[in-house]
Design an enzyme around this catalytic site. Structure first.
Site, PDB file in Angstrom:
ATOM      1  CD  GLU A  75      -2.511   1.377   2.611  1.00  0.00           C
ATOM      2  OE1 GLU A  75      -3.722   1.656   2.626  1.00  0.00           O
ATOM      3  OE2 GLU A  75      -1.835   1.251   3.664  1.00  0.00           O
ATOM      4  CD1 TRP A  97      -6.253   0.843  -0.019  1.00  0.00           C
ATOM      5  CD2 TRP A  97      -7.927   2.310   0.117  1.00  0.00           C
ATOM      6  NE1 TRP A  97      -5.796   1.913   0.698  1.00  0.00           N
ATOM      7  CE2 TRP A  97      -6.797   2.836   0.794  1.00  0.00           C
ATOM      8  CE3 TRP A  97      -9.101   3.070   0.069  1.00  0.00           C
ATOM      9  CZ2 TRP A  97      -6.824   4.075   1.427  1.00  0.00           C
ATOM     10  CZ3 TRP A  97      -9.123   4.310   0.697  1.00  0.00           C
ATOM     11  CH2 TRP A  97      -7.987   4.805   1.360  1.00  0.00           C
ATOM     12  CE1 TYR A 139      -4.336   8.817   3.981  1.00  0.00           C
ATOM     13  CE2 TYR A 139      -5.757   7.292   2.809  1.00  0.00           C
ATOM     14  CZ  TYR A 139      -5.424   7.964   3.960  1.00  0.00           C
ATOM     15  OH  TYR A 139      -6.170   7.794   5.095  1.00  0.00           O
ATOM     16  CB  CYS A 200      -7.627   8.151   8.449  1.00  0.00           C
ATOM     17  SG  CYS A 200      -9.333   7.749   8.002  1.00  0.00           S
ATOM     18  NE  ARG A 220     -10.001  12.392   8.241  1.00  0.00           N
ATOM     19  CZ  ARG A 220     -11.115  11.669   8.331  1.00  0.00           C
ATOM     20  NH1 ARG A 220     -11.920  11.818   9.361  1.00  0.00           N
ATOM     21  NH2 ARG A 220     -11.440  10.809   7.382  1.00  0.00           N
ATOM     22  CG  ASP A 223     -10.706   0.589  13.033  1.00  0.00           C
ATOM     23  OD1 ASP A 223     -10.509   0.092  14.152  1.00  0.00           O
ATOM     24  OD2 ASP A 223     -11.243  -0.033  12.099  1.00  0.00           O
TER      25      ASP A 223
END
Length: 318
Positions: A75, A97, A139, A200, A220, A223
């Site tokens: 990733e 994803w 991203y 995130c 921000r 999980d």
């Protein structure tokens, strides 16, 4: 709140992973419980921190459950390409994803397609992948191709060349180590609505002290059960690559969380993991130094001394 098991007091507490487990325990026993965007519900704390020593090849891989670090590494390399379609990931067997475009396809088509069938179609059908596999400017797009605009006359503007934040960070670390502007930012306000999921892990800042580069990652939304183990390894790997390219050793990863949460349907995972004890000392080696930060391949990375306890699974909230 649900009771949680406590590992034996005699277990050694030097292992960095105790801080992760303590964070998990605090969220589960003290966190504010509320309904979130997904409708699943969470318990959450705000403003949290973990610190991990990255020197001598150390890497923050959880040992109380298996972290699929190979998927996280693939990733990270995918981010560095600037790619936003899941097809290259699926071709490598990385499915992390798939949930977001699959949900979009089901809602748009009305077809209750199985995830495996959707992923297979993405890989086999380029046109289908182009339409349904793209995540928007997530991203990697922001990291290496942040959109710019230039005057076009008459008060108008046209798209300019994209700005490569990663390349700029490496160059600034090389040439101006004392700067406080070694930052890679994913939170492009103007493009959030076009993203399948707004970033995130949004802000990376690098800092030079002596011959070492450290990284602060601000997340921000986190999980803790499913996302954070991936995020810690990905940030550590990125820091190692950037340090190597800029000519430094690596120092510390400081992770900072905003809304730091556990999903209510992760109770079984949480209770099981809090009953386990960290062990071992995983190490990460980068076997080759390519000429560019964008030249790394998956085969360049080697993780050793990683013998985690069994995998713990829970549903992803989409």
């Amino acid at each position: 709140m649900a009771s949680t098991p406590h590992p034996a007091d005699s277990a050694p507490r030097e292992h960095w992973e105790w801080s992760y487990l303590e964070l998990m325990r605090r969220i589960w026993t003290e966190g504010d419980e509320r309904i979130d965007r997904t409708g699943v519900g969470t318990r959450a704390l705000f403003g949290t921190q973990l610190r991990c020593d990255l020197s001598q090849g150390r890497v923050p891989l959880l040992t109380t459950k298996r972290v699929f670090w190979k998927a996280a590494a693939r990733e990270t390399l995918w981010f560095l390409t600037g790619e936003t379609n899941i097809r290259p990931l699926l071709e490598q067997g990385v499915t992390i994803w798939s949930d977001w475009p699959l949900k979009k396809y089901r809602e748009a088509s009305g077809e209750d397609i199985a995830q495996e069938d959707f992923e297979r179609r993405i890989v086999e059908d380029a046109d289908f992948a182009a339409r349904w596999g793209d995540l928007g400017p997530v991203y990697g797009k922001q990291w290496v191709d942040w959109p710019t605009f230039e005057p076009a006359g008459n008060g108008l503007f046209r798209p300019g060349p994209g700005f490569n934040q990663v390349a700029q960070a490496v160059e600034s670390l090389r040439t101006n180590p004392g700067s406080r502007r070694h930052i890679i930012e994913g939170w492009n306000v103007a493009e959030l609505d076009r993203m399948a999921l707004p970033p995130c892990h949004k802000t990376y800042q690098f800092h030079v002290a002596g011959d070492r580069v450290s990284c602060v990652l601000y997340q921000r939304s986190c999980d803790v059960a499913l996302g954070l183990p991936f995020n810690l390894f990905g940030a550590a790997l990125l820091t190692r690559m950037i340090a190597q390219q800029a000519g430094y050793e690596v120092g510390e990863l400081v992770w900072m969380g905003g809304d730091t949460h556990l999903y209510l349907n992760h109770a079984e995972l949480v209770e099981e993991q809090l009953g386990r004890e960290p062990s071992g000392d995983p190490r990460l080696a980068i076997k080759r130094r390519p000429t560019s930060i964008f030249g790394y391949r998956f085969d360049d990375f080697e993780v050793t001394n990683y013998a985690p306890q069994g995998a713990l699974r829970a549903p992803v909230a989409v």
